[in-house]
Enzyme design. Structure first.
Site, PDB file in Angstrom:
ATOM      1  N   CYS A  35     140.227 -61.780 -50.323  1.00  0.00           N
ATOM      2  CA  CYS A  35     141.261 -62.571 -49.656  1.00  0.00           C
ATOM      3  C   CYS A  35     141.915 -63.535 -50.659  1.00  0.00           C
ATOM      4  CB  CYS A  35     140.660 -63.359 -48.493  1.00  0.00           C
ATOM      5  SG  CYS A  35     141.896 -64.270 -47.527  1.00  0.00           S
ATOM      6  N   ASP A  37     142.603 -66.478 -50.089  1.00  0.00           N
ATOM      7  CA  ASP A  37     142.090 -67.826 -49.802  1.00  0.00           C
ATOM      8  C   ASP A  37     141.628 -68.535 -51.085  1.00  0.00           C
ATOM      9  OD1 ASP A  37     140.188 -69.969 -48.983  1.00  0.00           O
ATOM     10  OD2 ASP A  37     140.584 -69.183 -46.968  1.00  0.00           O
ATOM     11  N   ARG A  39     139.565 -70.710 -51.603  1.00  0.00           N
ATOM     12  CA  ARG A  39     138.136 -71.029 -51.673  1.00  0.00           C
ATOM     13  C   ARG A  39     137.277 -69.831 -52.051  1.00  0.00           C
ATOM     14  NH1 ARG A  39     138.183 -73.131 -45.646  1.00  0.00           N
ATOM     15  NH2 ARG A  39     139.412 -71.200 -45.585  1.00  0.00           N
ATOM     16  N   HIS A  91     135.586 -63.012 -45.881  1.00  0.00           N
ATOM     17  CA  HIS A  91     134.889 -64.299 -45.792  1.00  0.00           C
ATOM     18  C   HIS A  91     134.991 -64.843 -44.377  1.00  0.00           C
ATOM     19  CE1 HIS A  91     138.499 -67.030 -45.851  1.00  0.00           C
ATOM     20  NE2 HIS A  91     139.059 -65.926 -46.300  1.00  0.00           N
ATOM     21  N   CYS A  94     138.113 -66.930 -42.173  1.00  0.00           N
ATOM     22  CA  CYS A  94     139.365 -66.434 -42.756  1.00  0.00           C
ATOM     23  C   CYS A  94     140.545 -66.798 -41.849  1.00  0.00           C
ATOM     24  CB  CYS A  94     139.295 -64.916 -42.947  1.00  0.00           C
ATOM     25  SG  CYS A  94     140.768 -64.229 -43.734  1.00  0.00           S
TER      26      CYS A  94
HETATM   27 CO    CO Z   1     140.880 -65.237 -45.783  1.00  0.00          CO
END
Ligand code: CO
Length: 202
Positions: A35, A37, A39, A91, A94
């Site tokens: 992803c 993302d 993090r 994750h 998400c």
């Molecule tokens: Co995500």
């Protein structure tokens, strides 16, 4: 820029040939599909330095069979770099999965997340009895397994297996709350295993 200077100096101190070696070639063992993302940075999570992981990231770690960007990464990784493992990593928490579950209106990205909506409807019976949080976590896991199957069904992976090329697929999920990765029992190294996971998944 300052952080980069410090990092490059530190790497060179530890291993003077490091950048010269990387500049001459890359031969990563792993393709990471994860992803976007912020993090969930691929290399940091698995503690691997530059040169070890070829990376494709998009919102909600989707492998859409008409996505030329993802397919190009996949083809290059398998046929040119010869990676041995393709790891789809989702994750918990998400935002893309959450937006699909709650039918949020975020803009253009809603069109991309319709792929998640389709997966959600396919697994409605499994998701419906769960609480909101549980359903979201479960859909994060289901999405990873679905994307592993999508990778396995591409012509790229099918052709690699037909050639007898060593290539294994894996589905992992990352927990932002403790920094730990967990396998989702979605490890596939040949077409029969793909069929078995397909049946178990539905
Ligand atoms: Co995500």
């Amino acid at each position: 820029m300052a952080a980069n200077r410090a990092w490059a100096a530190r790497m060179s101190d530890e291993d003077p040939d490091y950048f010269a070696r990387l500049a001459s070639q890359q031969s990563p063992t792993y393709l990471w599909i994860g992803c976007s993302d912020s993090r969930v940075p691929a290399n940091q999570i698995v503690g691997l330095p530059p040169g070890e992981v070829f990376v494709h990231r998009n919102i909600a770690n989707l492998v859409v069979p008409s996505d030329l960007n993802c397919l190009s990464v996949l083809q290059f990784a398998v046929e040119v770099l010869g990676v041995k493992h393709i790891i789809v990593t989702g994750h918990y928490g998400c935002g893309g999965i959450g937006a699909a579950i709650h039918n949020d209106r975020l803009g253009l990205v809603d069109n991309w997340l319709r792929h998640v909506g389709t997966i959600m409807r396919d697994h409605q019976a499994e998701l419906e009895p769960l609480s909101d949080d549980e359903a979201q976590a479960r859909l994060c896991e289901i999405n990873v397994r679905t994307q592993v199957l999508n990778v396995g069904r591409t012509t790229i992976v099918q052709d690699a297996w037909s050639r007898g090329q060593e290539l294994a697929l894996h589905g992992w999920i990352y927990d932002i709350r403790d920094g730990l990765l967990r396998g989702l029992e979605a490890d596939i190294a040949e077409p029969d295993a793909l069929e078995m996971l397909t049946h178990r998944h539905h």
